[in-house]
Design an enzyme around this catalytic site. Structure first.
Site, PDB file in Angstrom:
ATOM      1  N   TYR A   1       3.483  -6.839  17.152  1.00 36.47           N
ATOM      2  CA  TYR A   1       3.720  -5.977  15.981  1.00 36.47           C
ATOM      3  C   TYR A   1       4.356  -4.656  16.421  1.00 36.47           C
TER       4      TYR A   1
ATOM      5  N   LYS B   1       8.387  -2.690  15.845  1.00 32.15           N
ATOM      6  CA  LYS B   1       8.757  -1.327  15.414  1.00 32.15           C
ATOM      7  C   LYS B   1       9.724  -0.705  16.416  1.00 32.15           C
TER       8      LYS B   1
ATOM      9  N   PHE C   1       9.908  -0.976   3.686  1.00 32.50           N
ATOM     10  CA  PHE C   1       8.498  -1.149   4.082  1.00 32.50           C
ATOM     11  C   PHE C   1       8.174  -2.593   4.418  1.00 32.50           C
TER      12      PHE C   1
ATOM     13  N   TYR D   1       4.709   6.878  11.334  1.00 34.10           N
ATOM     14  CA  TYR D   1       3.491   7.261  10.633  1.00 34.10           C
ATOM     15  C   TYR D   1       2.332   7.289  11.608  1.00 34.10           C
ATOM     16  N   PHE D   2       1.429   8.232  11.372  1.00 33.80           N
ATOM     17  CA  PHE D   2       0.140   8.179  12.049  1.00 33.80           C
ATOM     18  C   PHE D   2      -0.782   7.334  11.159  1.00 33.80           C
TER      19      PHE D   2
ATOM     20  N   SER E   1       6.025   3.583  13.447  1.00 34.62           N
ATOM     21  CA  SER E   1       4.604   3.837  13.647  1.00 34.62           C
ATOM     22  C   SER E   1       4.383   4.628  14.930  1.00 34.62           C
TER      23      SER E   1
ATOM     24  N   GLY F   1      -7.498  -2.694  23.330  1.00 35.39           N
ATOM     25  CA  GLY F   1      -6.174  -2.239  22.904  1.00 35.39           C
ATOM     26  C   GLY F   1      -6.161  -0.897  22.194  1.00 35.39           C
TER      27      GLY F   1
ATOM     28  N   TYR G   1       0.834  -1.218   0.000  1.00 34.98           N
ATOM     29  CA  TYR G   1       0.000   0.000   0.000  1.00 34.98           C
ATOM     30  C   TYR G   1       0.865   1.263   0.000  1.00 34.98           C
ATOM     31  N   ILE G   2       1.664   1.456   1.018  1.00 31.57           N
ATOM     32  CA  ILE G   2       2.421   2.712   1.104  1.00 31.57           C
ATOM     33  C   ILE G   2       3.560   2.707   0.076  1.00 31.57           C
TER      34      ILE G   2
ATOM     35  N   ASN H   1      -8.596  -2.043   9.335  1.00 33.41           N
ATOM     36  CA  ASN H   1      -8.509  -0.587   9.460  1.00 33.41           C
ATOM     37  C   ASN H   1      -9.795   0.104   9.022  1.00 33.41           C
TER      38      ASN H   1
HETATM   39  P1  NAD Z   1       1.524  -3.669   3.033  1.00 29.41           P
HETATM   40  O1  NAD Z   1       1.297  -4.992   3.651  1.00 29.41           O
HETATM   41  O2  NAD Z   1       0.539  -3.143   2.069  1.00 29.41           O
HETATM   42  O3  NAD Z   1       2.968  -3.653   2.318  1.00 29.41           O
HETATM   43  C1  NAD Z   1       4.034  -4.416   2.784  1.00 29.41           C
HETATM   44  C2  NAD Z   1       4.637  -5.153   1.593  1.00 29.41           C
HETATM   45  O4  NAD Z   1       5.750  -5.917   2.065  1.00 29.41           O
HETATM   46  C3  NAD Z   1       3.666  -6.110   0.936  1.00 29.41           C
HETATM   47  O5  NAD Z   1       3.672  -5.911  -0.465  1.00 29.41           O
HETATM   48  C4  NAD Z   1       4.212  -7.507   1.287  1.00 29.41           C
HETATM   49  O6  NAD Z   1       3.959  -8.438   0.274  1.00 29.41           O
HETATM   50  C5  NAD Z   1       5.685  -7.208   1.488  1.00 29.41           C
HETATM   51  N1  NAD Z   1       6.359  -8.122   2.398  1.00 29.41           N
HETATM   52  C6  NAD Z   1       5.981  -8.482   3.646  1.00 29.41           C
HETATM   53  N2  NAD Z   1       6.876  -9.355   4.172  1.00 29.41           N
HETATM   54  C7  NAD Z   1       7.848  -9.519   3.237  1.00 29.41           C
HETATM   55  C8  NAD Z   1       9.039 -10.302   3.183  1.00 29.41           C
HETATM   56  N3  NAD Z   1       9.398 -11.102   4.186  1.00 29.41           N
HETATM   57  N4  NAD Z   1       9.806 -10.230   2.084  1.00 29.41           N
HETATM   58  C9  NAD Z   1       9.447  -9.440   1.028  1.00 29.41           C
HETATM   59  N5  NAD Z   1       8.328  -8.684   1.024  1.00 29.41           N
HETATM   60  C10 NAD Z   1       7.531  -8.735   2.109  1.00 29.41           C
HETATM   61  O7  NAD Z   1       1.741  -2.628   4.245  1.00 29.41           O
HETATM   62  P2  NAD Z   1       1.768  -1.042   4.225  1.00 29.41           P
HETATM   63  O8  NAD Z   1       0.505  -0.542   4.809  1.00 29.41           O
HETATM   64  O9  NAD Z   1       2.194  -0.547   2.911  1.00 29.41           O
HETATM   65  O10 NAD Z   1       2.891  -0.786   5.311  1.00 29.41           O
HETATM   66  C11 NAD Z   1       4.236  -0.611   4.931  1.00 29.41           C
HETATM   67  C12 NAD Z   1       5.087  -0.424   6.178  1.00 29.41           C
HETATM   68  O11 NAD Z   1       4.601   0.666   6.950  1.00 29.41           O
HETATM   69  C13 NAD Z   1       5.095  -1.646   7.117  1.00 29.41           C
HETATM   70  O12 NAD Z   1       6.388  -1.756   7.663  1.00 29.41           O
HETATM   71  C14 NAD Z   1       4.105  -1.249   8.190  1.00 29.41           C
HETATM   72  O13 NAD Z   1       4.373  -1.888   9.402  1.00 29.41           O
HETATM   73  C15 NAD Z   1       4.363   0.248   8.287  1.00 29.41           C
HETATM   74  N6  NAD Z   1       3.226   1.002   8.808  1.00 29.41           N
HETATM   75  C16 NAD Z   1       2.012   0.904   8.187  1.00 29.41           C
HETATM   76  C17 NAD Z   1       0.930   1.604   8.708  1.00 29.41           C
HETATM   77  C18 NAD Z   1      -0.427   1.498   8.070  1.00 29.41           C
HETATM   78  O14 NAD Z   1      -1.400   1.888   8.729  1.00 29.41           O
HETATM   79  N7  NAD Z   1      -0.567   1.029   6.843  1.00 29.41           N
HETATM   80  C19 NAD Z   1       1.103   2.422   9.833  1.00 29.41           C
HETATM   81  C20 NAD Z   1       2.355   2.511  10.421  1.00 29.41           C
HETATM   82  C21 NAD Z   1       3.424   1.789   9.899  1.00 29.41           C
HETATM   83  C1  UD1 Z   2      -3.694   1.048  13.448  1.00 28.73           C
HETATM   84  C2  UD1 Z   2      -2.836  -0.090  13.914  1.00 28.73           C
HETATM   85  C3  UD1 Z   2      -1.626   0.458  14.651  1.00 28.73           C
HETATM   86  C4  UD1 Z   2      -0.895   1.484  13.813  1.00 28.73           C
HETATM   87  C5  UD1 Z   2      -1.863   2.605  13.536  1.00 28.73           C
HETATM   88  C6  UD1 Z   2      -1.212   3.742  12.777  1.00 28.73           C
HETATM   89  C7  UD1 Z   2      -4.457  -1.866  14.273  1.00 28.73           C
HETATM   90  C8  UD1 Z   2      -5.260  -2.602  15.286  1.00 28.73           C
HETATM   91  N1  UD1 Z   2      -3.623  -0.922  14.776  1.00 28.73           N
HETATM   92  O1  UD1 Z   2      -4.379   1.485  14.590  1.00 28.73           O
HETATM   93  O2  UD1 Z   2      -0.748  -0.577  14.971  1.00 28.73           O
HETATM   94  O3  UD1 Z   2       0.203   1.989  14.527  1.00 28.73           O
HETATM   95  O4  UD1 Z   2      -2.963   2.058  12.780  1.00 28.73           O
HETATM   96  O5  UD1 Z   2      -1.241   3.534  11.427  1.00 28.73           O
HETATM   97  O6  UD1 Z   2      -4.525  -2.116  13.095  1.00 28.73           O
HETATM   98  N2  UD1 Z   2     -12.484   1.706  13.914  1.00 28.73           N
HETATM   99  C9  UD1 Z   2     -13.829   1.501  14.029  1.00 28.73           C
HETATM  100  N3  UD1 Z   2     -14.384   0.471  13.327  1.00 28.73           N
HETATM  101  C10 UD1 Z   2     -13.656  -0.333  12.500  1.00 28.73           C
HETATM  102  C11 UD1 Z   2     -12.266  -0.112  12.384  1.00 28.73           C
HETATM  103  C12 UD1 Z   2     -11.702   0.914  13.115  1.00 28.73           C
HETATM  104  O7  UD1 Z   2     -14.518   2.214  14.758  1.00 28.73           O
HETATM  105  O8  UD1 Z   2     -14.223  -1.256  11.903  1.00 28.73           O
HETATM  106  C13 UD1 Z   2     -11.871   2.811  14.668  1.00 28.73           C
HETATM  107  C14 UD1 Z   2     -10.811   2.369  15.664  1.00 28.73           C
HETATM  108  O9  UD1 Z   2     -11.376   2.101  16.910  1.00 28.73           O
HETATM  109  C15 UD1 Z   2      -9.906   3.604  15.694  1.00 28.73           C
HETATM  110  C16 UD1 Z   2     -10.040   4.204  14.284  1.00 28.73           C
HETATM  111  O10 UD1 Z   2     -11.227   3.641  13.739  1.00 28.73           O
HETATM  112  O11 UD1 Z   2     -10.412   4.537  16.601  1.00 28.73           O
HETATM  113  C17 UD1 Z   2      -8.867   3.852  13.402  1.00 28.73           C
HETATM  114  O12 UD1 Z   2      -8.669   2.450  13.456  1.00 28.73           O
HETATM  115  P1  UD1 Z   2      -7.573   1.708  12.582  1.00 28.73           P
HETATM  116  O13 UD1 Z   2      -7.714   2.116  11.152  1.00 28.73           O
HETATM  117  O14 UD1 Z   2      -7.636   0.265  12.912  1.00 28.73           O
HETATM  118  O15 UD1 Z   2      -6.207   2.357  13.088  1.00 28.73           O
HETATM  119  P2  UD1 Z   2      -5.598   2.428  14.576  1.00 28.73           P
HETATM  120  O16 UD1 Z   2      -6.515   1.910  15.594  1.00 28.73           O
HETATM  121  O17 UD1 Z   2      -5.158   3.824  14.792  1.00 28.73           O
END
Ligand code: NAD
Ligand code: UD1
Length: 339
Positions: free
Chosen positions: A150, A154, A81, A178-179, A125, A298, A12-13, A200
């Site tokens: 998880y 981080k 990522f 990231y938020f 994160s 949580g 995604y990112i 999410n």
């Molecule tokens: P994502 O799952 O969409 O992307 C991660 C990618 O890494 C995927 O394409 C997956 O196939 C690949 N991958 C996973 N394990 C692998 C491995 N062992 N070898 C090779 N490729 C591998 O996730 P995202 O939302 O894009 O997140 C990217 C990064 O940002 C992650 O480290 C995640 O923890 C961090 N992050 C995400 C969020 C969020 O809300 N999306 C928030 C905070 C931090």
């Molecule tokens: C997620 C991750 C966290 C990461 C953070 C920042 C989870 C459980 N946690 O948390 O590790 O650091 O993003 O990117 O994935 N909500 C609802 N209904 C739903 C889904 C969510 O009400 O069906 C609410 C949640 O209670 C929260 C908000 O929406 O208040 C956002 O939720 P979510 O997208 O899961 O993100 P985080 O809880 O912030």
């Protein structure tokens, strides 16, 4: 043209960062095992950029793959990522998370230092802060004990990078905390592709509006916030992507060969779950089927970022609003669901 290795670049990112890298004149090279992404993203990237990116399909646990990539390409920096990111799954299967996220990072660090690859941007994160004592949360806020394996990966990841830098390795690295990334590329060609039931909020909202889910449950209605629902800092994924590119440029300009730092990447504004739903309804013109339900174990009550540090050091600021992100998330969902 500088080559940048993007681990998890099909995710995604990562996919949105590849677009911004391309726009800024970098050549992105993807390493991904497609364990949580689909190869269709490569078509989306081609449609947006007109380019076919070099892809190494494989696992970050495989050090010989990094060796191959670093020998076949002159790599100027790495954006890391690739990680597993489902909080609940990490509670059920912690070793999978420690292996993938921690051992995977060790493999990368070993190979980067061995091959003298200098610049690393690490995906961290806001989860490292837990529920902060005061808001907005600054980088000086204490790190709280992680409430999931998880989250712990981080914290450990940041510490491992910092210790590697302190050991004198020629490594300059920034952990971006990231938020909540949401939204999609405005073209609707790439976006978030959750496998199975989304954890999410925003993918759950768009899938509900598209008829793939019956209704959304708002987790908690009795929090100490203006409308009783949790507060988060939702950032458009293109703004987050831009922060990565500015971060790379910043690292490239640091004279010190050893450098580690961390920065918040958010908007600086908190929105409740009901604010997010209302923004979605306005942007999509659709009434969302939702009900207020119990709290999710949580969840933190409220968190949003102070972003002065990243704005100042990276010369970066957000361009998109919550409404823009909801518009783009819905545009992406409509394309996916052929609505
Ligand atoms: P994502 O799952 O969409 O992307 C991660 C990618 O890494 C995927 O394409 C997956 O196939 C690949 N991958 C996973 N394990 C692998 C491995 N062992 N070898 C090779 N490729 C591998 O996730 P995202 O939302 O894009 O997140 C990217 C990064 O940002 C992650 O480290 C995640 O923890 C961090 N992050 C995400 C969020 C969020 O809300 N999306 C928030 C905070 C931090
Ligand atoms: C997620 C991750 C966290 C990461 C953070 C920042 C989870 C459980 N946690 O948390 O590790 O650091 O993003 O990117 O994935 N909500 C609802 N209904 C739903 C889904 C969510 O009400 O069906 C609410 C949640 O209670 C929260 C908000 O929406 O208040 C956002 O939720 P979510 O997208 O899961 O993100 P985080 O809880 O912030």
């Amino acid at each position: 043209m500088k080559n940048i290795l993007v681990t998890g670049g099909a995710g995604y990112i990562g996919s949105h960062v590849i677009v911004r890298l391309h726009e800024e004149g970098y050549n992105a090279i993807i390493l991904d095992d497609f364990s949580n992404s689909n190869k269709s993203v490569l078509k989306g990237l081609h449609k947006i950029t007109g380019k076919d990116f070099r892809v190494y399909e494989g696992d970050i646990l495989d050090i010989s793959l990094f060796e191959k990539i670093f020998h076949e390409n002159q790599i100027e920096g790495v954006i890391h990522f690739a990680a597993k990111k489902a909080v609940g799954e990490s509670v059920d299967n912690p070793l999978l998370y420690y292996k993938n996220n921690v051992t995977g990072l060790i493999t990368l660090l070993e190979s980067m230092t061995e091959n003298k690859i200098k610049n690393l941007v690490f995906s961290s994160s806001c989860t490292v802060y837990g529920q902060p004592d005061s808001l907005p949360v600054t980088e000086d806020s204490p790190i709280r004990p992680a409430n999931s394996p998880y989250g712990n990966t981080k914290q450990i990841g940041e510490e491992m990078i910092e210790d590697t830098v302190k050991s004198g390795a020629f490594l300059r690295s920034i952990a971006l905390r990231y938020f909540n990334p949401i939204g999609a590329h405005p073209s609707g060609e790439i976006g978030e592709l959750p496998l199975g039931i989304p954890n999410n909020l925003v993918p759950f909202i768009t899938q509900t509006a598209a008829g793939l889910r019956d209704s959304l449950t708002v987790f908690g209605q009795d929090y100490n916030t203006q409308d009783g629902t949790c507060i988060r800092d939702y950032i458009h994924v293109m703004d987050l992507a831009d922060a990565h590119v500015q971060c790379l440029k910043y690292l490239e300009n640091i004279n010190n060969p050893n450098h580690f730092d961390f920065m918040n990447i958010g908007t600086g504004t908190g929105s409740t779950v009901l604010d997010a739903i209302s923004s979605f309804e306005n942007q999509s013109g659709k009434k969302l089927n939702y009900q207020l339900g119990p709290r999710r174990p949580g969840d933190v009550e409220k968190i949003y970022a102070q972003v002065d540090k990243s704005v100042e050091l990276l010369n970066w600021r957000t361009q998109f609003t919550l409404d823009d992100a909801m518009r783009d998330a819905w545009n992406w969902q409509k394309k996916l669901s052929s609505i």
